[in-house]
Design a protein around this motif. Sequence first.
Motif, PDB file in Angstrom:
ATOM      1  N   THR A 179       0.841  -1.187   0.000  1.00 28.98           N
ATOM      2  CA  THR A 179       0.000   0.000   0.000  1.00 28.98           C
ATOM      3  C   THR A 179       0.878   1.240   0.000  1.00 28.98           C
ATOM      4  O   THR A 179       1.882   1.300   0.715  1.00 28.98           O
ATOM      5  N   ILE A 180       0.487   2.217  -0.802  1.00 27.13           N
ATOM      6  CA  ILE A 180       1.161   3.514  -0.778  1.00 27.13           C
ATOM      7  C   ILE A 180       0.213   4.483  -0.080  1.00 27.13           C
ATOM      8  O   ILE A 180      -0.858   4.809  -0.604  1.00 27.13           O
ATOM      9  N   ASN A 188       1.874  -2.417   4.647  1.00 28.32           N
ATOM     10  CA  ASN A 188       1.177  -3.668   4.297  1.00 28.32           C
ATOM     11  C   ASN A 188       1.889  -4.444   3.183  1.00 28.32           C
ATOM     12  O   ASN A 188       1.262  -4.946   2.248  1.00 28.32           O
ATOM     13  N   ILE A 189       3.212  -4.533   3.281  1.00 24.59           N
ATOM     14  CA  ILE A 189       3.979  -5.273   2.267  1.00 24.59           C
ATOM     15  C   ILE A 189       3.692  -6.765   2.411  1.00 24.59           C
ATOM     16  O   ILE A 189       3.861  -7.338   3.487  1.00 24.59           O
ATOM     17  N   ASP A 190       3.235  -7.364   1.321  1.00 24.69           N
ATOM     18  CA  ASP A 190       2.845  -8.774   1.351  1.00 24.69           C
ATOM     19  C   ASP A 190       3.430  -9.480   0.124  1.00 24.69           C
ATOM     20  O   ASP A 190       3.299  -8.985  -1.001  1.00 24.69           O
ATOM     21  N   ILE A 191       4.093 -10.604   0.327  1.00 23.95           N
ATOM     22  CA  ILE A 191       4.655 -11.381  -0.783  1.00 23.95           C
ATOM     23  C   ILE A 191       3.564 -12.320  -1.291  1.00 23.95           C
ATOM     24  O   ILE A 191       3.206 -13.296  -0.625  1.00 23.95           O
ATOM     25  N   VAL A 192       3.012 -11.997  -2.464  1.00 22.88           N
ATOM     26  CA  VAL A 192       1.917 -12.799  -3.012  1.00 22.88           C
ATOM     27  C   VAL A 192       2.424 -13.954  -3.866  1.00 22.88           C
ATOM     28  O   VAL A 192       1.702 -14.911  -4.128  1.00 22.88           O
ATOM     29  N   LYS A 193       3.656 -13.875  -4.306  1.00 19.19           N
ATOM     30  CA  LYS A 193       4.293 -14.992  -4.995  1.00 19.19           C
ATOM     31  C   LYS A 193       5.660 -15.183  -4.373  1.00 19.19           C
ATOM     32  O   LYS A 193       6.582 -14.408  -4.608  1.00 19.19           O
ATOM     33  N   LYS A 194       5.788 -16.218  -3.552  1.00 18.01           N
ATOM     34  CA  LYS A 194       7.009 -16.428  -2.788  1.00 18.01           C
ATOM     35  C   LYS A 194       8.034 -17.233  -3.581  1.00 18.01           C
ATOM     36  O   LYS A 194       7.687 -18.042  -4.428  1.00 18.01           O
ATOM     37  N   LEU A 195       9.308 -16.981  -3.258  1.00 13.63           N
ATOM     38  CA  LEU A 195      10.412 -17.669  -3.931  1.00 13.63           C
ATOM     39  C   LEU A 195      11.263 -18.472  -2.956  1.00 13.63           C
ATOM     40  O   LEU A 195      11.787 -19.523  -3.297  1.00 13.63           O
TER      41      LEU A 195
END
Length: 237
Positions: A179-180, A188-195
Amino acid sequence: MMIKLSLTLAIFLGITTLSFSQGKRSDFTFKLENTTYFVNLSKGSTKAEYDTVFYNFYRYGKPELLAKEIKHIVNRNTGDTIKSGSYRVVNNRVFFDRNEKNEATILKVYSFQDALKPAPIEPTPPYHNYGQPKQEQLETVAEFPGGINKARQFIANNLKYPKKAIEHGVNSTVQAKFTIEVDGSLTNIDIVKKLGYGCDEEVIRVLKSMPKWKPATLKGKSVKSYFTMPISFKTTE
């Protein structure tokens, strides 16, 4: 003074001899940690419509080509520059800025790790994702200070390739959503595709360290918006 001059000359001759022993001329040199690299320039076909010059990167004492990037492509008939490139050495990384006709700068990064070949880290452009379907159309979208190329450069300058990811030859992309806020801060930094392999945590760390963005606007006022940003981790064989 004579001793210092002799020592400098000896070092120069040693490096020059080593370069020529590999059958290649050294046009530029730089050092990353304890390893010295040199760059020479080569030209494309003299019969081609375009005059092309390349940067070729080598490690002293090793014959294999580590990287090859365009210095410039010029139309021989009109003299117009179609593409031009330059490189910078910052924090043990080599940054390539390439300008193409009618297009913005493209940033490419090589990270030289000990005896490994270059590991390019290419941050891809962020994509807007405003999340809420009923959210009104924004007048202006949120923007990193200086624009997308500055965002790419910030990530490239600050992203540290996790050692575990290098060891496992990771080649994939992390997708981060955040979110900006109205004040431009990222939350609210969220990793939606994890590595995995430490890459997810590294992306979160770098995003948290970003300076404030210029927030989106709606009806003349700053508003909250959402971003999804893919960041690629790649290694070469």
